[in-house]
Design an enzyme around this catalytic site. Structure first.
Site, PDB file in Angstrom:
ATOM      1  N   MET A   1      31.883  23.032 -17.641  1.00 52.53           N
ATOM      2  CA  MET A   1      31.558  23.247 -19.049  1.00 52.53           C
ATOM      3  C   MET A   1      32.784  23.700 -19.812  1.00 52.53           C
ATOM      4  O   MET A   1      33.550  24.526 -19.343  1.00 52.53           O
ATOM      5  CB  MET A   1      30.493  24.328 -19.191  1.00 52.53           C
ATOM      6  CG  MET A   1      29.103  23.802 -18.939  1.00 52.53           C
ATOM      7  SD  MET A   1      28.576  22.792 -20.287  1.00 52.53           S
ATOM      8  CE  MET A   1      27.130  22.077 -19.593  1.00 52.53           C
ATOM      9  N   CYS A   2      32.870  23.235 -20.898  1.00 54.17           N
ATOM     10  CA  CYS A   2      33.968  23.662 -21.779  1.00 54.17           C
ATOM     11  C   CYS A   2      33.515  24.844 -22.635  1.00 54.17           C
ATOM     12  O   CYS A   2      32.369  25.265 -22.571  1.00 54.17           O
ATOM     13  CB  CYS A   2      34.364  22.517 -22.708  1.00 54.17           C
ATOM     14  SG  CYS A   2      34.604  20.942 -21.867  1.00 54.17           S
TER      15      CYS A   2
END
Ligand code: GLN
Length: 231
Positions: A1-2
């Site tokens: 996930m960013c």
């Protein structure tokens, strides 16, 4: 996930937004506090912002960690903007590592960041993306379908891929739109403007967590949070 962040408000330097807070995007690139998928965000970073007298948003993206970008750190205090979208990337397995796979993406009017993943085969093949990365393809699809219908688009994609995580963050310079669909998001309203971010960048008690499957809509008139309900 960013991890991603947007600002809409009075002029603010990119350093003040992205680098300097105690848990800034820079810190989140190596020590995120709320990240549920992936450990660090070292596969690239990007910032897009709107400049006075220029319709096109400006972008600076790179496929290396934000902490390596000494050139950006040196100029960031000198660039001020009323609206920016920035992101640090933890590439989903199998996705390309390249500058064009890094958010924010743009159609020349909107900036878009995607925190999540999606099966690319559920996306219509009509939209032209700048990278084969799922996030770039989602961006192209949203730009084609119309960011104003972001809530409907996310519900539709979530229905096509039940495993999808679709935290999207967009801005056109005067409006910020964001969704929660599988990951964290918070916002902070101050006298100077509004921050919408994957996670708080400091311990200000004013941060508000957005529940999952909601749409955040910020304009000069205020902020609304509404549930995303598949039809
Ligand atoms: N799937 C996107 C990518 O590979 C976003 C990844 C993320 O949110 N960590 O860039």
């Amino acid at each position: 996930m960013c991890r991603h962040i947007a600002w809409l408000g009075e002029p603010r330097s990119l350093a003040d937004l992205v680098l300097e807070p105690p848990h800034s995007l820079l810190v989140q690139s190596y020590a995120p506090r709320r990240q549920q998928h992936g450990l660090v965000n070292a596969d690239g970073w990007g910032v897009g912002f709107f400049a006075e007298g220029r319709a096109l948003p400006a972008r600076w993206r790179a496929s290396r960690p934000l902490w390596h970008d000494a050139s950006f750190a040196s100029v960031a205090p000198t660039i001020s903007t009323t609206c920016a979208v920035a992101a640090v990337r933890s590439a989903t397995v199998g996705m390309p590592i390249e500058d064009t796979a890094v958010a924010p993406f743009t159609d020349g009017r909107w900036l878009l960041s995607h925190n999540g993943r999606i099966d690319r085969t559920v996306l219509p093949a009509t939209a032209v993306a700048e990278s084969l990365c799922d996030a770039a393809m989602v961006a192209a699809h949203v730009f084609t379908a119309g960011p104003e219908s972001l809530g409907d688009i996310v519900c539709d994609l979530g229905g096509r891929d039940p495993q999808a995580r679709l935290n999207l963050l967009l801005s056109n310079g005067s409006r910020v739109l964001a969704t929660t669909w599988g990951d964290t998001l918070s916002y902070l309203v101050t006298a100077a403007g509004v921050v919408v971010a994957s996670e708080p960048y400091d311990d200000d008690p004013g941060w508000v967590d957005v529940p999952d499957r909601h749409l955040v809509d910020v304009t000069a008139d205020g902020l609304s949070v509404t549930p995303l309900e598949p039809t």
